[in-house]
Design a protein around this motif. Structure first.
Motif, PDB file in Angstrom:
ATOM      1  N   VAL A   4       0.836  -1.201   0.000  1.00 29.51           N
ATOM      2  CA  VAL A   4       0.000   0.000   0.000  1.00 29.51           C
ATOM      3  C   VAL A   4       0.872   1.252   0.000  1.00 29.51           C
ATOM      4  O   VAL A   4       0.587   2.231  -0.701  1.00 29.51           O
TER       5      VAL A   4
ATOM      6  N   GLU B 122       1.169   4.169  -2.925  1.00 30.81           N
ATOM      7  CA  GLU B 122       1.059   5.599  -2.627  1.00 30.81           C
ATOM      8  C   GLU B 122       2.259   6.354  -3.187  1.00 30.81           C
ATOM      9  O   GLU B 122       2.123   7.449  -3.741  1.00 30.81           O
TER      10      GLU B 122
ATOM     11  N   THR C 181      -6.138  -0.153   2.166  1.00 31.45           N
ATOM     12  CA  THR C 181      -5.468   0.774   3.077  1.00 31.45           C
ATOM     13  C   THR C 181      -5.999   0.619   4.496  1.00 31.45           C
ATOM     14  O   THR C 181      -5.236   0.623   5.471  1.00 31.45           O
TER      15      THR C 181
ATOM     16  N   LEU D 157      -1.946   8.278   5.521  1.00 34.66           N
ATOM     17  CA  LEU D 157      -2.462   7.447   4.439  1.00 34.66           C
ATOM     18  C   LEU D 157      -3.933   7.097   4.650  1.00 34.66           C
ATOM     19  O   LEU D 157      -4.705   7.003   3.689  1.00 34.66           O
TER      20      LEU D 157
ATOM     21  N   ALA E 289      -6.820   8.157   2.084  1.00 32.38           N
ATOM     22  CA  ALA E 289      -7.624   7.079   1.506  1.00 32.38           C
ATOM     23  C   ALA E 289      -9.116   7.303   1.709  1.00 32.38           C
ATOM     24  O   ALA E 289      -9.934   6.779   0.951  1.00 32.38           O
TER      25      ALA E 289
END
Length: 322
Positions: free
Chosen positions: A135, A139, A211, A257, A261
């Motif tokens: 993940v 990103e 995520t 993150l 997300a």
């Protein structure tokens, strides 16, 4: 929980980490180490030299910079806690702390550890660590794609051809990593079933589900949904004094993150998720600004995600409305 009288605060940065050993008399020993694998061994020797291998170590969640050190310390069977920076920041305010240096921050973390004795940290399961890495890589690639797209606007001639070639390669890598994430989740029954439950929530797609699974696991460390919201940095930061009340932005001290997300899914959920749509309509009717409503939708979406994972049941809009 151990009854140690020694506490070590660790302030991690990209290139180095500052440590502060706090003893029972309230005195400190401080040291700075380069943030490399070999220096982790030197840190271990330093702890042994000061009879502090039984100390309670504490560090803040600092993304990739502190991950290797935390894993190393846990592998050495040392007592280490990893806490949300918002917690130590709030603790510093209670002390009216003014100094803002890496050395002072390490000492603050040590005092926080002494006062609050946070829970021990354990490395994530192997399948979760792999998912987190995938993940994070996705990103990074998306960030590179954004930068190259910006360069494309100003590029011409051979330079433009170069940017286009790089963009094509990045797109291939993005598709490959997304496929790897999909295959990885499918290979682990628990992750697969959790992803299916998350995907039952209107607004949450495959990327968002991945995520959430990567960074909310293990779920047992969260006892309340408020802790989940704080971990994502979506808790409001209240600004009020006497009769004056300012705007209440989000704390932004949690997992970036997770926040990223949830943004676009929240925008989608405002229109297509009956629970969140009704919730947002009420907020708009009360005069909330559009961005406030989106952030509230992000929080509510996180509530729903935590609910389906905790209950091990798919999303039920009737239950949500009720």
């Amino acid at each position: 929980m151990t009854h140690t009288t020694l506490f070590v605060g660790i302030d991690v940065a990209k290139a180095k980490f500052d440590v502060a050993l706090l003893n029972a008399e309230g005195k400190y020993r401080s040291k700075v180490f380069p943030n490399t694998a070999s220096e982790c061994l030197r840190f271990l020797d330093w702890l042994a030299k000061h009879d502090a291998l039984g100390a309670h170590l504490c560090m803040e969640t600092t993304g990739i910079y502190g991950r290797g050190l935390a894993h190393f310390l846990a592998q050495q069977q040392l007592l280490v806690s990893v806490v949300n920076p918002a917690q130590t920041h709030a603790f510093g305010k209670t002390e009216l702390t003014r100094a803002k240096t890496d050395k002072a921050d390490a000492r603050l973390i040590a005092r926080y550890c002494q006062m609050h004795r946070p829970a021990p940290w354990a490395p994530p399961a192997e399948e979760i660590a792999t998912l987190q890495a995938l993940v994070q890589r996705l990103e990074d690639l998306l960030g590179l794609q954004t930068m190259e797209n910006s360069r494309l606007e100003a590029a011409a001639g051979p330079a433009r051809e170069s940017v286009e070639a790089v963009l094509q390669f990045i797109q291939q890598q993005i598709e490959m990593v997304r496929l790897q994430i999909h295959i990885h989740i499918d290979q682990h029954p628990d992750l697969k079933s959790q992803k299916e439950r998350l995907s039952s929530i209107p607004g949450i797609g495959d990327n968002t589900a991945a995520t959430l699974l990567a960074f909310l696991s293990p779920l047992e460390r969260f006892h309340t949904v408020k802790q989940v919201v704080a971990y994502a940095g979506l808790n409001p930061r209240i600004r009020q004094s006497g009769q004056w009340a300012g705007k209440s932005p989000i704390a932004k001290t949690g997992n970036v993150l997770l926040r990223k997300a949830l943004y676009l899914p929240a925008v989608v959920a405002k229109r297509h998720n009956p629970v969140i749509a009704a919730f947002c309509d009420r907020l708009l009717a009360r005069g909330k600004r559009p961005m406030q409503v989106v952030i509230a939708a992000m929080r509510r979406l996180l509530h729903l995600a935590f609910g389906v994972l905790k209950s091990e049941q798919p999303f039920d809009p009737n239950f949500g409305v009720a």
